[in-house]
Design an enzyme around this catalytic site. Structure first.
Site, PDB file in Angstrom:
ATOM      1  N   ASP A  29      -0.585 101.135 108.020  1.00  0.00           N
ATOM      2  CA  ASP A  29      -1.323 100.819 106.795  1.00  0.00           C
ATOM      3  C   ASP A  29      -0.525 101.335 105.603  1.00  0.00           C
ATOM      4  OD1 ASP A  29      -4.605 100.100 106.295  1.00  0.00           O
ATOM      5  OD2 ASP A  29      -3.460 100.857 104.596  1.00  0.00           O
ATOM      6  N   ASP A  39      -6.768  93.805 110.373  1.00  0.00           N
ATOM      7  CA  ASP A  39      -7.904  93.856 109.449  1.00  0.00           C
ATOM      8  C   ASP A  39      -7.373  93.978 108.017  1.00  0.00           C
ATOM      9  OD1 ASP A  39     -10.695  93.737 109.179  1.00  0.00           O
ATOM     10  OD2 ASP A  39     -10.865  95.907 108.955  1.00  0.00           O
ATOM     11  N   ASP A  86       4.115  99.739 103.594  1.00  0.00           N
ATOM     12  CA  ASP A  86       3.705  98.391 103.202  1.00  0.00           C
ATOM     13  C   ASP A  86       4.263  97.390 104.205  1.00  0.00           C
ATOM     14  OD1 ASP A  86       3.207  95.949 102.008  1.00  0.00           O
ATOM     15  OD2 ASP A  86       3.756  96.615  99.990  1.00  0.00           O
ATOM     16  N   GLY A 112      -9.126 104.129 109.772  1.00  0.00           N
ATOM     17  CA  GLY A 112      -8.917 104.424 111.184  1.00  0.00           C
ATOM     18  C   GLY A 112     -10.043 104.051 112.122  1.00  0.00           C
ATOM     19  N   LYS A 144      -8.412  89.131 110.586  1.00  0.00           N
ATOM     20  CA  LYS A 144      -9.376  88.829 109.529  1.00  0.00           C
ATOM     21  C   LYS A 144      -8.758  87.828 108.569  1.00  0.00           C
ATOM     22  CE  LYS A 144     -10.335  92.018 106.363  1.00  0.00           C
ATOM     23  NZ  LYS A 144     -10.987  93.254 105.895  1.00  0.00           N
ATOM     24  N   TRP A 202     -10.905 101.145 113.519  1.00  0.00           N
ATOM     25  CA  TRP A 202     -10.485 100.312 114.652  1.00  0.00           C
ATOM     26  C   TRP A 202      -9.595 101.106 115.608  1.00  0.00           C
ATOM     27  CZ3 TRP A 202      -9.565  94.411 113.898  1.00  0.00           C
ATOM     28  CH2 TRP A 202     -10.687  93.840 113.284  1.00  0.00           C
TER      29      TRP A 202
END
EC number: 2.1.1.166
Length: 209
Positions: A83, A124, A99, A63, A164, A65
Site C-alpha cells: 500500500d 482493494d 506506490d 490491514g 474492486k 484484508w
C-alpha cells in the site's frame, strides 16, 4: 484561527460512518477496518482462500484484508501486502509500503513474491477521490489494469483474482478482458458495501496461463 466548518457532505459521511453497523462490529471485534466484512462475505460464497496458499493483497492498509487472509492461509501460507500508506505490522504478513504505480515498487513487490507463483491476488485499491467522475474513474481503472497486469506476471494456473472496480467508463471493457483470462467470472456487491457506492468486486477464478 478557528477550524474550517465541515461541509454538508463530510458531516453526512461522518454520521454514516459512525452509525454504520459494520464499523461498530469491526471496532467491537478489534478488526482494522469494516472492509474485512467484504472479503469475509466473498470467502463464504466463493471459498477462494485455503490453507497453505500464497496471497498478494494490493491496497492493503489499514490491514483488514491481510489480517483476514493470515488466518485463512495458516502457518504454511504467505501473505504479501502493498500500500502507498503505512500499515501497522501484522504477524505473518510481508508488507511493502510504496506506490504500486511506480516501476520500482512493482519490482520490489515482485522480488518479495519470488520465483513461486501466487494463488490469489486481491486488490482493494482506490485512488484519492476528487469527487469528479471524469477524473476519478480513469484513475481507478488505471489501478485495476495494473492489478490485472500483475496477474499475468505472477498468478499460478487456475489462480484467483478479486478486484474492486467502480462502475463507469471502462468497466465493461475491463470485465471483458478479465473474462478472457479466467474460466469463471462473477460480480459481487457485498452487503457491507455501501449501497450508494458504485463499487463492485469482480471475483475471477481459473486463471488461464
Amino acid at each position: 484561527m478557528s477550524k474550517k466548518k465541515r461541509t454538508a457532505s463530510s458531516t453526512r459521511w461522518l454520521k454514516e460512518h459512525f452509525d454504520d453497523k459494520y464499523v461498530q462490529q469491526a471496532q467491537k471485534q478489534g478488526l482494522r477496518s469494516r472492509a474485512v466484512f467484504k472479503i469475509d462475505e466473498i470467502q463464504q460464497k466463493d471459498k477462494l482462500i485455503k490453507q497453505g496458499m500464497t496471497v498478494v493483497d494490493l491496497g492493503a492498509a489499514p490491514g483488514g484484508w491481510s489480517q483476514f487472509c493470515v488466518e485463512q492461509v495458516g502457518p504454511h501460507g504467505r501473505v504479501i501486502a502493498c500500500d502507498i500508506l503505512p500499515m501497522d505490522p501484522i504477524a505473518g504478513v510481508d508488507f511493502l509500503q510504496g506506490d504500486f504505480r511506480e516501476e520500482a515498487v512493482l519490482s520490489a513487490l515482485l522480488g518479495r513474491v519470488g520465483e513461486q507463483k501466487v494463488d490469489i491476488i486481491l486488490s482493494d485499491m482506490a485512488p484519492n477521490m476528487s469527487g469528479t467522475p471524469a477524473v476519478d474513474q480513469p484513475r481507478s481503472m488505471y489501478l485495476v489494469e495494473l492489478a490485472l497486469e500483475m496477474c499475468k506476471q505472477v498468478l499460478a494456473a487456475k489462480g484467483s483474482f478479486v478486484v474492486k472496480v467502480f462502475q463507469g467508463a471502462g468497466f465493461e471493457e475491463y470485465l471483458k478482458e478479465v473474462r478472457s483470462l479466467f474460466s469463471v467470472v462473477k460480480i459481487r456487491k457485498p452487503d457491507s458495501s455501501r449501497s450508494r457506492s458504485r463499487e463492485v468486486y469482480i471475483v475471477a477464478t481459473g486463471f488461464k496461463l
